[in-house]
Scaffold this active site. Structure first.
Site, short mmCIF file in Angstrom:
data_model
loop_
_atom_site.label_atom_id
_atom_site.label_comp_id
_atom_site.label_asym_id
_atom_site.label_seq_id
_atom_site.Cartn_x
_atom_site.Cartn_y
_atom_site.Cartn_z
CE LYS A 111 -4.07 -1.52 1.18
NZ LYS A 111 -5.39 -2.38 2.03
CE LYS A 195 -7.01 -7.95 -1.82
NZ LYS A 195 -5.91 -8.00 -0.03
CE LYS A 198 -12.88 -2.79 1.04
NZ LYS A 198 -12.84 -3.04 1.87
P1 AMP Z 1 -10.88 -5.94 3.83
O1 AMP Z 1 -11.44 -4.99 2.31
O2 AMP Z 1 -9.09 -4.74 3.23
O3 AMP Z 1 -11.07 -4.73 4.97
O4 AMP Z 1 -10.77 -6.88 3.50
C1 AMP Z 1 -11.53 -8.00 3.95
C2 AMP Z 1 -11.93 -9.29 3.94
O5 AMP Z 1 -12.04 -9.35 3.10
C3 AMP Z 1 -10.62 -9.37 4.57
O6 AMP Z 1 -10.60 -10.73 6.21
C4 AMP Z 1 -9.56 -9.91 3.62
O7 AMP Z 1 -8.83 -11.07 3.83
C5 AMP Z 1 -10.95 -10.36 2.81
N1 AMP Z 1 -10.54 -10.43 1.05
C6 AMP Z 1 -10.12 -9.63 1.21
N2 AMP Z 1 -10.20 -9.72 -0.53
C7 AMP Z 1 -10.33 -10.94 -0.73
C8 AMP Z 1 -9.70 -12.32 -2.09
N3 AMP Z 1 -9.78 -11.17 -3.43
N4 AMP Z 1 -10.43 -13.18 -1.76
C9 AMP Z 1 -10.88 -13.93 -0.57
N5 AMP Z 1 -10.43 -13.63 0.51
C10 AMP Z 1 -10.19 -12.01 0.46
#
Ligand code: AMP
Ligand code: TRP
Length: 331
Positions: A111, A195, A198
């Site tokens: 990041k 990956k 968002k």
């Molecule tokens: P965040 O969007 O970073 O707040 O992530 C929220 C949750 O979603 C966390 O547990 C991440 O590990 C999971 N997560 C985010 N992106 C992915 C993805 N592409 N595949 C699987 N899990 C994800």
């Protein structure tokens, strides 16, 4: 009773990756354990974000949690910033994680690399400290997350061991992460080597996408050479990702998904993957809309804050005492 805790940052439109890797599974724990699911809004400030966008995303995420089947009678659903103990414990814990170890975090490296190097916030660097506080405040045993968050739970474990060694082994509870067998890392549909995230909208399926858009995105997902539908991450990353999505939707193993698609052509395969995603997302989206419009999530968050606060306070007190902070209201 086992304590389960997890959170998601309200930083943007949630993706199918968030759904499969995290959100979809939170409810699985609510009948067997004590579940705490929160909205990591303080963490959302670690990268620049528009205030109105953050505010709306927070409401959205509350509605998504409820639409996913989390029952507010069983699970405590709350907003991180509504429980002051997170920030208070953070002020203590920041002294026990070291700059060397924080600078080795993959998420920080990725990041911060995208930012202007003279404008990297301290919060982004110290992110794992606050995340560790989120976890230990509730004496969490299990932290269900996607693969990208494993490192942060591991550093939490380092912190817990360090604190307990120094102040006594009853000070903090040692958490374990739990990642899903299927779908801990959903990849981008346009580039299956990165990956789905968002902050990188190309190749994402968003939970708010209209169903015709969801279908279109899946039908135009990048596939691989050859014509066989086989799970092979190295040589067929696109097909493997779609197989993973299908298996997650149908709640079957990758092997079962592979067996189902023997003899399929890519086009027909994609159509069935799209059908499976739509079958799950359509009712989910409808519930989300209803909850958002009714405003019922606010009462859930208020009640959740009360319950979370009562527990977090006790842990905070225990730590304050352990490190030697004087409680002026006690003798
Ligand atoms: P965040 O969007 O970073 O707040 O992530 C929220 C949750 O979603 C966390 O547990 C991440 O590990 C999971 N997560 C985010 N992106 C992915 C993805 N592409 N595949 C699987 N899990 C994800
Ligand atoms: N860091 C997590 C993410 O980006 C969100 C989060 C914050 C979290 N605190 C947490 C997840 C505590 C689990 C437990 O996805």
């Amino acid at each position: 009773m086992t304590r389960i805790l997890s959170g998601i940052k309200p930083t943007g439109n949630l993706t199918l990756g968030n759904y499969i890797g995290a959100l979809k599974h939170f409810k699985d724990f609510q009948d067997s354990g004590e579940v705490f699911i929160f909205i990591a809004d303080l963490h959302a400030l670690t990268l620049p974000i528009d205030p109105e966008f953050l505010n709306q995303n927070t409401r959205d995420l509350a509605a998504f949690y409820l639409a996913s089947g989390l029952d507010p009678k069983k699970a405590t659903i709350f907003v991180q910033s509504s429980v002051p103990a997170h920030a208070e414990l953070n002020a203590i814990m920041q002294n026990y994680l070291y700059m060397g170890e924080l600078s080795r975090m993959t998420q920080f490296k990725e990041k911060s690399a995208k930012l202007n190097q003279s404008a990297i916030g301290l919060g982004l660097f110290a992110y794992p400290v606050l995340m560790a506080c989120d976890i230990v405040l509730y004496d969490a045993d299990i932290v269900p997350v996607g693969e990208d968050q494993v490192q942060h739970v591991e550093i939490t474990r380092d912190l817990v061991n360090r604190i307990n060694k120094r102040y006594g082994d009853k000070t903090l509870v040692l958490p374990n992460y739990q990642i899903n067998k299927v779908g801990a890392r959903i990849m981008s549909l346009s580039d299956p080597t990165v990956k789905m995230s968002k902050s990188d909208p190309k190749g994402d399926i968003f939970l708010k996408d209209p169903m015709n858009v969801v279908r279109k995105k899946i039908m135009s997902a990048v596939t691989d050479m050859g014509s066989e539908v086989k799970f092979d991450k190295e040589n067929k990353p696109g097909i493997s990702n779609l197989l993973t999505i299908y298996a997650a939707m149908r709640e079957i193993s990758i092997e079962e998904a592979e067996a189902h698609f023997v003899g399929y052509r890519y086009g027909d395969f994609k159509r069935e993957v799209a059908d499976a995603v739509v079958a799950e997302l359509e009712p989910f989206q409808k519930k989300y809309q209803e909850i958002l419009e009714s405003g019922s999530y606010l009462e859930v968050l208020r009640e959740g804050a009360k319950r979370a606060d009562a527990i977090a306070k006790v842990t905070l007190k225990r730590v304050q005492k352990a490190v030697g902070l004087l409680d002026i209201y006690e003798n």
